[in-house]
Design an enzyme around this catalytic site. Structure first.
Site, mmCIF file in Angstrom:
data_model
loop_
_atom_site.group_PDB
_atom_site.id
_atom_site.type_symbol
_atom_site.label_atom_id
_atom_site.label_comp_id
_atom_site.label_asym_id
_atom_site.label_seq_id
_atom_site.Cartn_x
_atom_site.Cartn_y
_atom_site.Cartn_z
ATOM 1 N N ASP A 68 0.936 -1.320 -0.002
ATOM 2 C CA ASP A 68 -0.121 0.042 0.058
ATOM 3 C C ASP A 68 1.037 1.281 0.024
ATOM 4 O OD1 ASP A 68 1.026 -0.384 2.400
ATOM 5 O OD2 ASP A 68 -0.752 -0.487 3.537
ATOM 6 N N ASN A 137 -7.637 -2.136 14.099
ATOM 7 C CA ASN A 137 -9.118 -2.515 13.819
ATOM 8 C C ASN A 137 -9.051 -3.332 12.979
ATOM 9 O OD1 ASN A 137 -7.797 -1.433 11.633
ATOM 10 N ND2 ASN A 137 -9.262 0.238 11.051
ATOM 11 N N HIS A 139 -7.417 -4.008 10.238
ATOM 12 C CA HIS A 139 -7.010 -3.895 8.802
ATOM 13 C C HIS A 139 -5.733 -4.575 8.548
ATOM 14 C CE1 HIS A 139 -4.473 0.052 9.203
ATOM 15 N NE2 HIS A 139 -3.697 -0.848 9.091
ATOM 16 N N GLU A 144 -9.685 -1.313 5.291
ATOM 17 C CA GLU A 144 -10.187 -0.894 6.435
ATOM 18 C C GLU A 144 -11.585 -1.837 6.658
ATOM 19 O OE1 GLU A 144 -8.434 0.398 8.410
ATOM 20 O OE2 GLU A 144 -7.790 2.767 7.663
HETATM 21 C C1 GLP Z 1 -0.254 0.482 8.738
HETATM 22 C C2 GLP Z 1 0.059 -0.094 7.364
HETATM 23 C C3 GLP Z 1 -0.067 -1.604 7.421
HETATM 24 C C4 GLP Z 1 0.326 -1.905 9.186
HETATM 25 C C5 GLP Z 1 -0.460 -1.362 10.050
HETATM 26 C C6 GLP Z 1 0.198 -1.702 11.578
HETATM 27 O O1 GLP Z 1 -1.433 1.434 8.567
HETATM 28 N N1 GLP Z 1 -0.819 0.381 6.397
HETATM 29 O O2 GLP Z 1 0.363 -2.257 6.478
HETATM 30 O O3 GLP Z 1 0.527 -3.516 9.058
HETATM 31 O O4 GLP Z 1 -0.576 -0.233 9.862
HETATM 32 O O5 GLP Z 1 1.264 -0.794 11.800
HETATM 33 P P1 GLP Z 1 2.299 -1.109 12.983
HETATM 34 O O6 GLP Z 1 3.198 -2.336 12.611
HETATM 35 O O7 GLP Z 1 3.047 0.104 13.071
HETATM 36 O O8 GLP Z 1 1.705 -1.681 14.230
#
Ligand code: GLP
Length: 242
Positions: A68, A137, A139, A144
């Protein structure tokens, strides 16, 4: 099928994640890697760089496809995922930059950019190993929670939960983009193998909901239960409820 690996500390977490990627590349140097951003994989990427420096792994024939990207951040913005990947991994290994793919969040025609990324993924064949973090959440990528989920790469409006969680990387919440482009659930589930990574007590509940709760679009990660080969890498805190 879910294979859960629970590790005891950060070092084991990074070592386990990095070894999985390195052994794939040792067996298949031309592997298609599906890569993720967020804080969770950073230590794994660091360990991979060490393995590369020790001559134990090469990326020179590998291809990478990121999940993404934010919409509206220039590529060189400190929080763009293209820059994140360059700084955390690509600039330190022998992957060929033209073989690294991140969806474009700056294209004039974003729908076209999403279609182009889908075509790129289709032409690539299957992703051999897809790395995933987990949002608070539920995702994955930037898919989302919603009434409906989309299969291919598409444009999404970011959840307030996500914008708040990611605000720590920006000067203020107002600077966090409101939209993103993300591989869809369909693209993610096509990968031959998935490595879902989660660390810390704040991920325990959502991880258990995703892996043990019902399949629901309200928790996009729950669809990982339908995949034939998911490795779930967790520390003790995140894995507490599994
Ligand atoms: C972000 C990314 C995800 C990631 C998630 C968790 O928004 N788009 O790909 O897995 O949040 O992030 P973190 O690893 O910092 O908890």
């Amino acid at each position: 099928m879910l294979n859960i690996i629970k590790v005891n500390n950060e070092q084991q977490f990074n070592e386990t994640g990095a070894s999985l990627i390195a052994s794939l590349l040792q067996i298949n140097p031309r592997a298609n890697l599906g890569l993720a951003t967020g804080s969770t994989p950073v230590g794994v990427y660091k360990r991979l760089i060490e393995l590369y420096n020790e001559g134990l792994v090469s990326f020179k024939d590998a291809q990478s496809y990121n999940l993404d990207e934010y919409i509206g951040l220039p590529d060189n913005h400190p929080e763009s995922y293209r820059r994140f990947m360059n700084e955390k991994l690509f600039d330190h290994i022998d992957i060929q930059k033209q073989n690294t793919h991140v969806p474009s969040g700056n294209a004039e025609n974003l729908e076209q950019a999403a279609d182009d990324y889908n075509r790129l993924l289709e032409d690539a064949g299957l992703i051999d190993l897809q790395l995933l973090g987990l949002g608070h959440n539920g995702h994955i990528g930037f898919n989302e929670p919603a009434e409906e989920l989309q299969g291919p790469t598409h444009i999404v409006t970011l959840d307030e939960v996500t914008r708040n969680a990611n605000a720590r990387f920006f000067n203020s919440i107002d600077e966090v983009p409101t939209h993103a482009i993300t591989m869809g659930i369909g693209s993610i589930l096509k990968a031959k193998q998935i490595l879902l990574m989660a660390k810390g007590a704040d991920k325990a509940e959502i991880l258990a909901t995703a892996l043990k709760g019902p399949l629901t679009t309200k928790c996009p990660a729950s669809f990982l239960q339908t995949h034939a080969n998911v490795v779930v890498l967790v520390d003790q805190a995140a894995g507490r409820l599994l």
